[in-house]
Design an enzyme around this catalytic site. Structure first.
Site, PDB file in Angstrom:
ATOM      1  CG  LEU A 107      -2.192  -0.794   1.216  1.00 43.34           C
ATOM      2  CD1 LEU A 107      -2.949  -0.595   2.522  1.00 43.34           C
ATOM      3  CD2 LEU A 107      -3.073  -0.423   0.035  1.00 43.34           C
ATOM      4  CG  ASP A 108       0.525   4.010  -3.155  1.00 38.97           C
ATOM      5  OD1 ASP A 108       1.285   3.120  -3.558  1.00 38.97           O
ATOM      6  OD2 ASP A 108      -0.364   4.529  -3.844  1.00 38.97           O
ATOM      7  CE1 TYR A 109       5.859   7.336   4.893  1.00 39.88           C
ATOM      8  CE2 TYR A 109       4.917   9.358   3.991  1.00 39.88           C
ATOM      9  CZ  TYR A 109       5.636   8.697   4.981  1.00 39.88           C
ATOM     10  OH  TYR A 109       6.129   9.411   6.043  1.00 39.88           O
ATOM     11  CB  THR A 111      -2.735   4.175   0.193  1.00 46.05           C
ATOM     12  OG1 THR A 111      -2.636   4.990  -0.978  1.00 46.05           O
ATOM     13  CG2 THR A 111      -4.020   3.361   0.115  1.00 46.05           C
TER      14      THR A 111
END
Length: 257
Positions: A107-109, A111
């Site tokens: 998961l993105d930083y 998100t």
């Protein structure tokens, strides 16, 4: 595109053995990747490759027990085992478990939401493999009104720089002049895919939260905390992935009214 990494790192992430042990086995010519014997360090592979140790049995790093947790990842946390910039990682959030755990996908930083943490290599392989078609549902928030008609393109696929996406499902939860909320379900795992899909339509996501992976959701899990999955839940996720792979059918999504 699946992330490439050194073979010894992939072996550790799959729960086969520690990186140090992996290096020993590679040097001894006891590791095969997709049926090919590897004798050199530094070979780049992905978690989708078939990696096996030949001739001997190898136990997982910490114990023979496979465990899986469902984490509700907060924003500002890295989805990796460690970070060379000293930022908090998802593994830091599970330190008290005293297990060598790894995130299943990323998961993105910035998100938040559902992320599986495990030492079960089979589970990681199944969930991240493109042919598993495991649903992942996101909640995207925007500080403006969106054109709902453009979202119909999600059901056909969106052209990104790395190719056309597979069909996605969407549901508009709120759409006002000052705020819009859209629920999107995909079954791929491309880097920053949902953000890039919206950006292709001209919309920059303000906040993104992954609500669920398959039937597992984080609605009742506080940000930064997690729960341990039962053996039955893990087996159910595996069986869903295996069934989807066997069918080899891409889901056909439409607007969820």
């Amino acid at each position: 595109m699946e992330e490439k990494m050194r073979l010894q790192k992939a072996m550790a992430q799959k729960g086969i053995c520690s990186r140090r042990k992996a290096e020993e086995l590679i040097s001894q010519g006891k590791v095969k990747v997709n049926g090919v014997l590897i004798k050199e360090q530094g070979v780049q592979v992905s978690l989708l490759d078939n990696i096996e140790v030949v001739g001997i049995e190898v136990s997982p790093q910490e114990s023979n027990e496979f465990v899986t947790f469902l984490l509700n990842k907060p924003n500002g946390v890295i989805s990796s085992a460690k970070d060379d910039r000293g930022r908090t990682t998802v593994c830091d959030l599970l330190k008290k478990e005293n297990k060598r755990l790894y995130p299943v996908g990323r998961l993105d930083y910035n998100t938040s939401g559902a992320l599986l943490m495990t030492n079960d290599g089979e589970l990681s392989n199944l969930v991240t493999h493109p042919s598993s078609h495991l649903d992942k549902t996101y909640i995207a928030t925007f500080p403006f009104k969106i054109d709902e008609s453009l979202l119909e393109l999600f059901t056909k696929g969106i052209l990104l720089e790395d190719g056309m996406t597979e069909p996605a499902e969407y549901k508009v939860i709120l759409n006002t002049n000052i705020k819009s909320i859209v629920k999107v379900t995909i079954h791929e795992g491309r880097n920053r895919q949902v953000r890039r899909m919206f950006l292709a339509l001209g919309y920059k996501v303000k906040a993104l939260h992954r609500e669920s992976i398959g039937f597992l959701d984080v609605k009742n899990i506080e940000r930064g905390t997690y729960i341990k999955l039962s053996d039955e839940e893990v087996e159910r996720i595996k069986n869903i992935c295996k069934a989807n792979k066997a069918k080899n059918v891409i889901p056909s999504y439409k607007k969820n009214k």
